[in-house]
Structures are given as structure tokens and as C-alpha cells.
Scaffold this motif. Structure first.
Motif, short mmCIF file in Angstrom:
data_model
loop_
_atom_site.label_atom_id
_atom_site.label_comp_id
_atom_site.label_asym_id
_atom_site.label_seq_id
_atom_site.Cartn_x
_atom_site.Cartn_y
_atom_site.Cartn_z
N TRP A 1 -9.24 -0.42 -12.00
CA TRP A 1 -8.63 0.09 -12.96
C TRP A 1 -7.64 -1.06 -13.28
O TRP A 1 -7.05 -1.63 -12.09
CB TRP A 1 -8.06 1.03 -12.97
CG TRP A 1 -7.12 1.50 -14.66
CD1 TRP A 1 -6.40 1.34 -15.48
CD2 TRP A 1 -8.65 2.23 -15.20
NE1 TRP A 1 -7.11 2.06 -16.11
CE2 TRP A 1 -7.75 2.38 -16.37
CE3 TRP A 1 -9.85 1.86 -15.66
CZ2 TRP A 1 -8.14 3.15 -17.41
CZ3 TRP A 1 -10.57 3.04 -16.78
CH2 TRP A 1 -9.80 3.03 -18.02
N ILE B 1 1.36 -0.66 -11.20
CA ILE B 1 0.36 0.74 -10.65
C ILE B 1 -1.33 -0.31 -10.94
O ILE B 1 -1.90 0.15 -11.27
CB ILE B 1 0.99 2.06 -11.26
CG1 ILE B 1 2.19 2.07 -11.21
CG2 ILE B 1 0.01 3.14 -10.65
CD1 ILE B 1 2.52 3.79 -11.92
N ARG B 2 -1.66 0.51 -8.87
CA ARG B 2 -2.37 -0.46 -8.76
C ARG B 2 -3.63 0.55 -8.20
O ARG B 2 -3.00 1.20 -6.96
CB ARG B 2 -2.63 -1.96 -7.72
CG ARG B 2 -3.95 -2.16 -8.25
CD ARG B 2 -4.45 -3.18 -7.11
NE ARG B 2 -3.96 -4.61 -8.06
CZ ARG B 2 -4.32 -5.56 -8.05
NH1 ARG B 2 -3.75 -6.36 -6.92
NH2 ARG B 2 -3.50 -6.77 -8.84
N VAL B 3 -4.43 0.88 -8.79
CA VAL B 3 -6.18 2.17 -7.58
C VAL B 3 -7.05 1.47 -8.33
O VAL B 3 -7.44 0.13 -9.40
CB VAL B 3 -6.03 3.49 -8.67
CG1 VAL B 3 -4.56 4.04 -9.03
CG2 VAL B 3 -5.94 3.29 -10.76
N LEU C 1 -5.96 3.18 -1.85
CA LEU C 1 -6.54 4.11 -3.33
C LEU C 1 -5.46 3.96 -4.39
O LEU C 1 -5.18 4.41 -5.39
CB LEU C 1 -6.27 5.46 -2.69
CG LEU C 1 -6.51 6.79 -3.56
CD1 LEU C 1 -8.41 6.35 -3.31
CD2 LEU C 1 -7.25 8.12 -2.94
N LEU C 2 -4.11 3.95 -4.02
CA LEU C 2 -2.68 3.71 -4.74
C LEU C 2 -2.55 2.68 -3.91
O LEU C 2 -1.64 2.38 -3.17
CB LEU C 2 -1.87 4.84 -4.65
CG LEU C 2 -0.50 4.67 -5.29
CD1 LEU C 2 -1.10 4.27 -6.68
CD2 LEU C 2 0.03 5.72 -5.60
N GLN C 3 -1.31 1.18 -4.99
CA GLN C 3 -0.81 0.40 -4.82
C GLN C 3 -0.11 0.08 -5.33
O GLN C 3 -0.13 -0.04 -6.66
CB GLN C 3 -1.63 -1.70 -4.51
CG GLN C 3 -2.64 -1.12 -3.00
CD GLN C 3 -3.39 -2.19 -3.34
OE1 GLN C 3 -3.77 -3.18 -3.68
NE2 GLN C 3 -4.01 -2.99 -2.00
N ASP D 1 1.33 -1.03 0.05
CA ASP D 1 -0.20 0.21 0.15
C ASP D 1 0.79 0.93 0.34
O ASP D 1 1.82 1.33 0.88
CB ASP D 1 -1.27 -0.31 1.81
CG ASP D 1 -1.86 -0.54 1.22
OD1 ASP D 1 -2.33 -1.29 -0.25
OD2 ASP D 1 -2.65 -1.08 2.42
N SER E 1 0.85 4.89 -18.65
CA SER E 1 0.40 7.11 -17.92
C SER E 1 0.96 7.13 -19.24
O SER E 1 -0.19 8.62 -19.84
CB SER E 1 0.63 6.94 -16.96
OG SER E 1 1.09 6.07 -15.97
#
Length: 191
Positions: A136, A131-133, A51-53, A46, A144
Motif C-alpha cells: 500500500w 505510515i507504511r504497510v 507489518l507497520l513502519q 519498524d 486514514s
């Protein structure tokens, strides 16, 4: 009309495009190398709560892991995209278009390098995503860059900015309107 300034602008803008593309590729490669040396496949950390992992996954398909059995198709598409942008970039004389196309070229090239040189085989390599959100698919810096570039294409197109920096209203029918305005101005000033 071609002036010395517009001729000189072309190489400078192309240089900007190439520098942005190289920066995008280097950032993508550096972050992927960091992830590969730090995480094992499937491991998550985390960064900002849920929110972002950061999560290391290998993707042989496209977005949402579609087409995993056809990796070579995505490799071919990426080669064409990089080549087309390199060709179109020769016509760019606008800084925003140079940045936009540079991002897209760099993003496509970053994932292309994975497909060409990573396991399991050349042209069939898995893209490193991390990048995990929420809600998504996992993505990377190259992805990106492509998405930001695509959004900028839409914005520049919506604003009517051409590759040479002129506005779309200055072309075609807009040229006739401009000529009419010029004639009205000439008549009004007695010229």
C-alpha cells in the motif's frame, strides 16, 4: 414535520461534525509535526516488524503518487470537498452522519493545509506521509480519516440511513406503504 427536537438536533449534530473535523486535523498536524521533527526524508523505523513502519515521504500527487505535476488540481478538489461537506453538514441530524462527514472533512482539510502551506509553494505543497504497510502507498492520519469516512458512507448508505436519521424506506414509495399500514391498523382497531 419539524419539531423543536429536530430543529435543536441540527446545530448539535453540526457541532459534532465540526468537532470531529477539528480533532482529525489536530491529530493529523500533531503526527506530521512529530514525524518531521523525528525523521529525515526516506528514513524508516519498524513499528511492528515489516507489518507497520514509519517512513517520512513527501507526496505532491494523489494516492500512489499519481499526478505529481498537477498538485494545484488536488488543492482545488480539497477546497471544494471541505466546502461541500460544510454545506451538506447543515442538513445532518444523525450522529453517525455527523461523525462520518466530520472524518472526511477533517481528513480533506488536513491534507489541504499541507498543500496550501508546505514547500515548495502555496497551492503546490507536498503532503507529509509516514505510515507504511505492505502493498500500500505510504499515507497519513488525514488519509486514514478520509478512508474510514468513505467506508462509513457506504455502510450508512447500504443501511438506508438518511442525513436526517430517517431510513430510506420511510421516503418515497416507503411512505405509501407506511400509509397503507396505518390505514389497515386504523380499520383493525375501529378508529
Amino acid at each position: 414535520m419539524t419539531t423543536p427536537d429536530t430543529v435543536a438536533a441540527r446545530p448539535r449534530r453540526y457541532l459534532i461534525l465540526l468537532l470531529v473535523a477539528v480533532a482529525a486535523v489536530l491529530a493529523d498536524l500533531a503526527t506530521k509535526q512529530w514525524v518531521l521533527s523525528t525523521f529525515s526524508e526516506g528514513e524508516s523505523v519498524d513499528v511492528i516488524g515489516g507489518l507497520l513502519q514509519f517512513t517520512l515521504v513527501y507526496n505532491t500527487g494523489a494516492a500512489f503518487s499519481m499526478g505529481t505535476d498537477h498538485t494545484w488540481v488536488f488543492t482545488g478538489i480539497a477546497i471544494v470537498v471541505v466546502g461541500v461537506i460544510a454545506y451538506i453538514g447543515l442538513r445532518v441530524r444523525n450522529v453517525w452522519w455527523a461523525l462520518t462527514l466530520g472524518l472526511m472533512m477533517g481528513g480533506a482539510a488536513g491534507n489541504l493545509m499541507d498543500r496550501l502551506f508546505r514547500d515548495p509553494a502555496p497551492f503546490h505543497g507536498a503532503v507529509v506521509d509516514f505510515i507504511r504497510v505492505p502493498y500500500w502507498p505510504v499515507f497519513n492520519i488525514a488519509d486514514s480519516c478520509v478512508v474510514v469516512g468513505a467506508c462509513l458512507v457506504v455502510l450508512l448508505t447500504f443501511k438506508g440511513v438518511n442525513l436526517d436519521g430517517s431510513l430510506a424506506t420511510e421516503d418515497g414509495d416507503g411512505a405509501a406503504d407506511r400509509a397503507d399500514r396505518d390505514e389497515d391498523t386504523d380499520e383493525g382497531t375501529g378508529q
